[in-house]
Design a protein around this motif. Structure first.
Motif, PDB file in Angstrom:
ATOM      1  N   PHE A  72      -3.861 -22.312 -12.958  1.00  0.00           N
ATOM      2  CA  PHE A  72      -3.204 -22.251 -11.852  1.00  0.00           C
ATOM      3  C   PHE A  72      -3.472 -21.082 -10.938  1.00  0.00           C
ATOM      4  N   ARG A  73      -3.630 -21.217  -9.730  1.00  0.00           N
ATOM      5  CA  ARG A  73      -4.122 -20.344  -8.726  1.00  0.00           C
ATOM      6  C   ARG A  73      -2.765 -19.697  -7.717  1.00  0.00           C
ATOM      7  N   ALA A  74      -2.858 -18.334  -7.443  1.00  0.00           N
ATOM      8  CA  ALA A  74      -1.873 -18.015  -6.471  1.00  0.00           C
ATOM      9  C   ALA A  74      -2.794 -17.168  -5.508  1.00  0.00           C
ATOM     10  N   ASP A  75      -2.570 -17.291  -4.193  1.00  0.00           N
ATOM     11  CA  ASP A  75      -3.180 -16.095  -3.222  1.00  0.00           C
ATOM     12  C   ASP A  75      -2.400 -15.108  -3.049  1.00  0.00           C
ATOM     13  N   MET A  76      -2.914 -13.877  -2.672  1.00  0.00           N
ATOM     14  CA  MET A  76      -2.341 -12.491  -2.647  1.00  0.00           C
ATOM     15  C   MET A  76      -2.282 -11.880  -1.166  1.00  0.00           C
TER      16      MET A  76
END
Length: 391
Positions: A72-76
């Motif tokens: 699972f990927r989240a951008d910051m």
């Protein structure tokens, strides 16, 4: 909302999101964001690696038994934008704002980690979940940079998911594209060189402003008159700089723009037409034209088989009426690099208050979202991960 969905730790999610919103950081500068992520992971006793592609963080949750790997990927990162919202959690940093929902993405990812830690899978399940906190989505290709470090080279990932705020839909609803999700982006740079001189004596000059102005208008005909009506592309000139005074014809005009396309053939055709128009401009206006194309993010393609299962699972969680299939969007998204490596799906989380309706879009200084989407995103994403692990 179609269904009332709330995590047992709603207040924790809201506090996290407001912290991230108050402290937006630009691409590859997400130091405070990464530090808070590390602190939360340490409190949950989840192993992680940090400093990947400068500020990236990767958490790895391993169940007791071996099994498949799901990510699972989240951008910051935030944006160089002055926030216009008058809210208690307004950005504390002038000229920086989370106007694309990345504060929510990071919060949802941490919510997923907490959900997995507190559920039975972490104690008695099988497999591994990789949660990726990625820097520099807003033009810095942070996904590509993380992949190029080699930190994922040994990972045989069955599925990778990402969520993105979607202000077109109310909170509680989601949307997924069947295959092509987001367009490729290219930056166009054009220089039109003429012969400068006095504005009162244009016959002694070669005016690059007149030539460039005609070019801007002509470029708009490529999409409207040279592509089939059902084919999508966007060609926008966003910068036009020329001249220093009202009575001087300058030597040069500078133009910069963006091209968004959904396949390579269409992209190549449009770029070739631009080159042809420039050759014609040189003849008709006696100017010299230079043209450069800088490749941006590739087309983001969802995996069709994974999309089919994702839609089924999401309808189970949210209800059939809350899950939509949407066409591609012309914004670009560097999750495309992960999608080139592993089977991927980008889920768009509806995030406006159903009673207030749509207020502002992504990248607007007025953008904000209904914080109930943090619960929806956490619960749905966790369920998608668990089902992908056991599918």
């Amino acid at each position: 909302m179609r269904r009332s969905i709330e995590t047992p730790f709603h207040d924790w999610l809201v506090e996290l999101r407001r912290f991230f919103h108050q402290h937006p950081e630009l691409s590859y500068q997400e130091e405070k964001t990464a530090a808070r992520i590390r602190s939360e992971l340490a409190a949950l006793r989840v192993p992680f690696e940090s400093g990947i592609a400068e500020t990236g963080v990767v958490a790895r949750l391993r169940a007791p038994r071996p099994g498949p790997v799901v990510a699972f990927r989240a951008d910051m990162d935030g944006l160089p934008l002055e926030e216009a919202n008058d809210v208690p959690y307004r950005s504390l940093h002038p000229g920086r704002m989370h106007a694309c929902g990345h504060d929510g993405h990071v919060t949802i990812a941490l919510g997923v980690v907490r959900s997995l830690v507190e559920c039975g899978w972490y104690r008695e399940g099988a497999g591994e979940v990789i949660v990726i906190f990625q820097p520099a989505e807003e033009g810095g290709a942070g996904a590509k940079a993380m992949l190029e470090t080699g930190c994922f080279d040994g990972d045989m990932v069955r599925a990778v998911f990402a969520g993105h705020m979607h202000p077109d839909l109310p909170v509680g609803e989601v949307a997924v594209a069947e295959e092509v999700s987001n367009a490729a982006s290219d930056m166009l740079t054009l220089r039109i060189r003429g012969k400068g001189g006095h504005g009162a004596h244009p016959h002694n000059c070669v005016d690059p402003i007149v030539a460039a102005a005609q070019l801007v208008a002509q470029l708009q005909t490529i999409v409207s008159r040279e592509l089939p009506p059902l084919e999508n592309a966007v060609l926008t000139i966003g910068q036009f700089h020329a001249g220093t005074a009202s009575n001087i014809i300058p030597e040069e005009a500078f133009l910069e723009g963006t091209l968004r396309t959904l396949d390579r053939e269409r992209r190549s055709r449009i770029i070739e037409r631009i080159r042809e128009m420039l050759r014609g401009l040189e003849i008709s206006h006696r100017v010299e034209a230079a043209f450069e194309v800088s490749h941006g993010y590739p087309v983001l393609r969802n995996d069709p088989a994974l999309v089919k299962r994702t839609l089924e699972w999401a309808r189970d969680v949210l209800g059939p009426e809350a899950v939509h299939v949407e066409p591609p969007r012309m914004g670009s998204e560097d999750f495309a690099y992960f999608a080139e490596r592993w089977p991927a799906v980008l889920i768009r989380f509806g995030c406006h208050d159903p009673e207030e309706g749509y207020r502002a879009g992504l990248h607007s200084p007025h953008f904000d979202f209904d914080e109930r989407v943090l619960d929806v995103g956490t619960i749905l994403s966790t369920e998608l991960i668990l089902r992908a692990l056991s599918d």
